[in-house]
Design an enzyme around this catalytic site. Structure first.
Site, PDB file in Angstrom:
ATOM      1  N   GLU A  19      44.399 -45.183  -4.179  1.00  0.00           N
ATOM      2  CA  GLU A  19      44.948 -43.987  -4.855  1.00  0.00           C
ATOM      3  C   GLU A  19      45.007 -44.205  -6.361  1.00  0.00           C
ATOM      4  O   GLU A  19      45.995 -43.876  -7.026  1.00  0.00           O
ATOM      5  CB  GLU A  19      46.307 -43.601  -4.258  1.00  0.00           C
ATOM      6  CG  GLU A  19      46.145 -43.228  -2.782  1.00  0.00           C
ATOM      7  CD  GLU A  19      47.302 -42.451  -2.204  1.00  0.00           C
ATOM      8  OE1 GLU A  19      47.971 -41.704  -2.950  1.00  0.00           O
ATOM      9  OE2 GLU A  19      47.523 -42.566  -0.988  1.00  0.00           O
ATOM     10  N   GLU A  57      33.604 -42.241  -1.983  1.00  0.00           N
ATOM     11  CA  GLU A  57      32.252 -42.392  -1.438  1.00  0.00           C
ATOM     12  C   GLU A  57      31.699 -43.731  -1.920  1.00  0.00           C
ATOM     13  O   GLU A  57      32.274 -44.351  -2.819  1.00  0.00           O
ATOM     14  CB  GLU A  57      31.357 -41.243  -1.933  1.00  0.00           C
ATOM     15  CG  GLU A  57      31.850 -39.884  -1.449  1.00  0.00           C
ATOM     16  CD  GLU A  57      30.911 -38.746  -1.824  1.00  0.00           C
ATOM     17  OE1 GLU A  57      29.888 -39.018  -2.487  1.00  0.00           O
ATOM     18  OE2 GLU A  57      31.217 -37.607  -1.444  1.00  0.00           O
ATOM     19  N   GLY A  99      34.244 -44.242  -6.407  1.00  0.00           N
ATOM     20  CA  GLY A  99      35.571 -44.783  -6.159  1.00  0.00           C
ATOM     21  C   GLY A  99      36.487 -44.273  -7.251  1.00  0.00           C
ATOM     22  O   GLY A  99      36.966 -43.136  -7.200  1.00  0.00           O
TER      23      GLY A  99
END
Lengths: 259, 326, 381
Positions: free
Chosen positions: C363, C127, C131
């Protein structure tokens, strides 16, 4: 309908091949092996015929040492139903005729309605086995097939062979031997499921005794393998486009006498 | 007197032998000490076609003329020729590398139980035996091969063997053996002719112009066709150009296409991948035009121009026109 | 110890490589330049079984192991990193959590079509304010009868525009902090679920990275994956597996760039010899080759641990960290080997350079991986 596809394992085109110690075979260390590309067209066509008919069995066959199982497994991963591996050192130096005799013996045991073979293997580029197989079996054969369709009853095939200047479409009763030419189809990639399922499919091992084929000495044998004589070094023609074109045409006429 | 070398006739389907037969007959005559003979299976042999064979060196022509022999069908031809072989015992049976002769001579060899060598680029007598040279492994190596016993059967690559000077006015000696032509199982349903380009057929052409990825699109092949028309060359393509759908597959030169040995090969916008080299590296003279000076094709080229083919091809076409007075 | 792939894994590698070389490599530069999502090749990857590799066949997947998955992602990434991330997100961040936590009913709807590649999925965690700090979720899902009413924004959602469904992490109980996060499966087309923009990016330009907005979006309670409050655990578990995919992608980017550099070093001449004969270039090529092999081995180790049912999160973090750093370093040096030609778009190596950067960021940034690894080695995990 049972369709039998002989496949040959050959060095990948990009692989460097070197003449072996005895100068009659290549060095096999470090080679990447693949199914000969034309044989992939043959496997693909067999699978398409089976899928279109909604029934049938595709059997792949190969001659050679243990490593040949990888090629068979690749064909099984594409979708062939089972495989036969003729693995007998007696056939190590088989020429095309002995290879055809072995395959003919397998075909007599299996009794397929159709045999599809790649137009030629890209190692020796001989392209003789399909025709020789047909001759030994007494079957009709069609070379360089670009399109093929089997009638609904599964008794005849209509196939077009590539000839200089056109395409000749024939009707033939089955059984029959076809050789697959590039353009016949676009071979599929094996799917993950196909690869995962390949190990569960049967690869039957056969030896000379099982086939009743007497190992015989080759009718054609390799005396010696040689590397290519080097080409004389070429010449890059410089200058602007007009000058270069003029000089090239002059050289082709006066030095090389090619025009 | 040793037995003859037979040459199986490749014809134009209209009663005339193709010119590659001059090469095959000359080679057969050279190897056999002048004992070259032709074997012609056809539905139609024209008198001038027969004369041509004699002029090219056929001491005798074994002619089997029968409607069942055209179009070629392996299962029909093999028993006919095998019967003649049994009666005449030729020492060798040679043909040209064409699609049907490759199949037919392989089939005949199986029927006779003897060896077969395809796509031969060199032949020599070694004492009593014939040794053939043929490219293998995508043309990366040459194999010398020999037969266990005669008849020695082989197909010869066009444009490699030197034809003899024709002996004008030589009358053909024709033998018409009595043979039974079997019915055969294959039935011709349809023949589709390719639209003629007006240019020579690729696998027999003495001059070949070829285009690759550097052509950038199918529409640009027209500049190669113009050049080809001026010098009378066939037009071929690399696998990249064929796979991109720019040219039909029959124009592909390379491992999964045609193998050619023209007197002159001109490659434009072709990098020279191994697959392509496999199909043209036995060309006698190789010219390459590519904008990348590092393109591998320059390594085997006799002459090279580093430049934009869209400028070089028209300039070359003009130069050839001037030279040839067109 | 045996460090070699099984015959089956080799066949999967060969298939992925052939597909990548023949079908993906030829379009890679074009889709990158046009920032065009490669629908056709992604569809074909699905048909080959590459989009649900580790999911059992009964749920539409291929039933392969994590090692095969890593090997396949690497091969695809060698040709095009954008294709590899589409594959990695669908496999690791969508299909795997649905398979692990989904009910029978949810698997029928949200696994079978996605693992078979008929549809693709995405993973919406990040968002604007959350992060690296993923615990700080602001998207709210408020229970209203048998529905949740979802409001909030999600950023940087890979596959966001193309996906048919998203795994969305929301606060169902703000008071519980990250123990109040739940995972909802939300289909595209659900009223109130908008995709207002797609990002224009430095690299991975052919994959789409979208923003999601939820405005009073009503999602059936039956679309919740596992229990309320389980969301953060699901996300972290998925990201552990995802790191194997991203590590493999980074190895592929590095290997692809290296192959280009090697070919160039053999062909390009300076001072009369191929530049690969110069010691400075040899040095770079040797360092690149060494780092790539190390990154690959670490990635395969993480995959192997996962297949063996052993804890793999820390090794996956190490693999992701090391492979991402390797990808960036190798791609940078590969451009350097090309000199000025490496900086222009006529040569493909600059794309690898641009694509490599994201592997250090998404990721879990390299810094977050170090945090994960440090906590594990200090026994604080």
């Amino acid at each position: 309908m049972k369709i039998l596809v002989p496949v040959k394992q050959v060095p990948d085109t990009a692989t460097q091949v070197k003449v072996g110690q005895d100068a009659r075979q290549i060095e096999t260390g470090g080679i990447t092996w693949i199914i000969s590309p034309y044989d992939e067209f043959a496997v693909e066509e067999a699978l398409r015929i089976k899928e279109k008919r909604g029934e049938g069995e595709v059997v792949v066959v190969s001659l050679g040492p243990d490593r040949v199982k990888e090629a068979l497994r690749s064909a099984l991963a594409m979708g062939a139903d089972r495989a036969i591996h003729v693995n007998d050192p007696a056939f190590n130096e088989a020429d095309t005729l002995l290879t055809a005799r072995v395959l003919a013996a397998v075909i007599k045991q299996e009794a397929p309605a159709l045999v599809i073979v790649g137009r030629q293997a890209i190692d020796d580029d001989m392209g003789a086995v399909p025709a020789q197989l047909a001759e030994l079996l007494g079957w009709p054969s069609l070379y360089w097939v670009m399109e093929a369709a089997i009638d609904a009853g599964g008794r005849t095939i209509r196939a077009g062979r590539q000839v200089e200047g056109g395409l000749e479409v024939f009707e033939a009763p089955l059984p029959c031997v076809l050789t697959a030419q590039k353009g016949l189809n676009e071979p599929r990639y094996p799917t993950l499921k196909g690869i995962m399922g390949a190990k569960k499919k049967e690869i039957k091992d056969l030896r000379a005794d099982d086939l009743g084929v007497a190992p015989e000495s080759a009718q054609l044998s390799i005396v010696r393998l040689e590397t290519l004589p080097p080409r004389p070094p070429g010449r890059i023609i410089g200058g602007d486009v007009r000058e270069a074109a003029h000089e090239l045409v002059r050289a082709l006429r006066e030095e090389a006498k090619a025009i | 007197m040793p037995n003859a070398f037979w040459c199986v006739v490749e014809d134009d389907r209209a009663g005339h032998p193709k010119k590659v037969m001059a090469e095959v007959l000359a080679e057969a005559a050279r190897l056999s000490g002048g004992r070259a003979e032709a074997v012609w299976l056809t539905d139609r042999a024209e008198p001038d076609g027969l004369r041509r064979l004699a002029e090219w060196g056929a001491g005798k022509i074994w002619l089997v003329e029968h409607p069942g022999l055209a179009p070629y069908r392996g299962e029909v031809w093999a028993p006919v020729v095998a019967g003649l072989v049994a009666a005449q015992a030729p020492r060798a049976i040679l043909g040209a590398v064409t699609s049907r002769q490759r199949e037919f001579l392989a089939r005949l060899a199986a029927r006779l139980g003897v060896g077969f060598a395809a796509d031969v680029v060199g032949l020599a007598m070694d004492g009593d035996r014939l040794v053939a040279t043929r490219p293998v492994y995508a043309g990366k190596l040459l194999a010398r091969v020999a037969w266990a016993r005669p008849p020695w059967i082989a197909t010869l690559r066009p444009n490699v063997f030197k034809p003899a000077d024709p002996v004008a006015g030589r009358e053909p000696q024709i033998e018409r053996p009595t043979v039974t032509v079997p019915d055969g199982a294959l039935r011709l349903a349809e023949r589709r002719e390719e639209v003629s380009t007006g240019l020579p057929e690729l696998s027999e052409a003495e001059l070949v112009v070829s285009g690759g990825r550097g052509l950038k699109g199918p529409e640009n092949f027209v500049i190669l066709e113009r050049l080809a028309a001026v010098i009378g060359a066939a037009v071929g393509a690399s696998r990249a150009a064929v796979d991109a759908g720019w040219r039909p597959h029959r124009f592909q030169i390379g491992q999964t296409g045609r193998t050619i040995s023209p007197k002159l090969y001109l490659g434009f916008g072709i990098s020279g991948a191994i697959q392509h080299l496999a199909g043209m590296r036995t060309s006698k003279l190789i010219v390459a035009v590519n904008k990348d000076p590092e393109a591998p094709i320059f390594k085997i080229a006799d002459y090279g121009i580093v430049g934009d083919l869209f400028e070089v091809v028209p300039a070359l076409t003009e130069e050839f026109k001037k030279l040839l007075g067109k | 110890m045996r460090v070699e792939l099984t015959e089956e894994q080799e066949m999967i590698r060969a298939m992925a490589r052939e597909f990548a070389d023949k079908e993906i490599r030829p379009i890679a530069a074009d889709i990158d330049r046009g920032a065009r999502f490669p629908q056709e090749t992604v569809r074909r990857m699905g048909a080959l079984g590459l989009l649900g590799m580790t999911i059992p066949p009964v749920w539409g997947g291929s039933g392969a192991d994590a090692v095969s998955y890593a090997v396949a992602v690497e091969e695809i990434a060698k040709a095009c990193a954008s294709h590899a991330v589409v594959m990695s997100v669908n496999n690791s961040l969508f299909c795997e959590p649905v398979h692990k936590h989904g009910t029978e009913e949810q698997k029928k709807r949200f696994l079978v079509p996605f693992a078979s590649g008929a549809r693709i999925g995405c993973f919406a965690l990040t968002e604007p304010q959350a992060g690296s700090d993923a615990t700080n979720q602001a998207t709210l899902a408020v229970r209203d009868g048998d529905h949740y009413v979802v409001n909030g924004r999600k950023l940087f959602v890979t596959n966001g525009r193309e996906a048919a469904a998203a795994l969305v992490f929301c606060q169902t109980d703000r008071a519980l902090g990250h123990h109040g996060i739940s995972a909802l499966l939300i289909e595209k087309g659900t009223p109130g679920f908008g995709v207002p923009r797609v990002e224009d990016k430095l690299g991975l330009r052919a994959s789409d990275t979208a923003e999601f907005v939820f405005e009073d979006c009503r999602v059936p309670v039956g679309n919740r994956l596992a229990g309320e409050g389980m969301g953060f655990k699901i996300a972290m578990g998925a990201l552990d597996g995802g790191r194997i995919g991203i590590a493999a992608q980074a190895v592929g980017i590095a290997a692809g760039a290296w192959e280009l550099a090697l070919a160039y070093a053999r062909e390009r001449k300076s001072f009369g010899v191929p530049i690969g004969q110069h010691q400075m270039v040899q040095w770079m090529l040797a360092d690149m080759a060494t780092a790539i092999d190390a990154a690959r081995l670490l990635t395969l180790k993480a995959a192997w641990l996962k297949d063996a049912g052993q804890p793999f999160g820390t090794v996956a973090a190490m693999a992701k960290l090391f492979a991402a750093e390797t990808a960036m370093k190798v791609a940078t040096d590969a451009v350097q080997v090309h000199g000025g030609y490496g900086y222009i778009t006529d040569y493909p190596v600059e794309r690898y350079f641009r694509d490599a950067k994201i592997t250090q960021i998404y990721e879990g940034t390299s810094q977050i991986q170090k945090l994960v690894i440090a906590r594990a080695v200090l026994g604080e995990a």
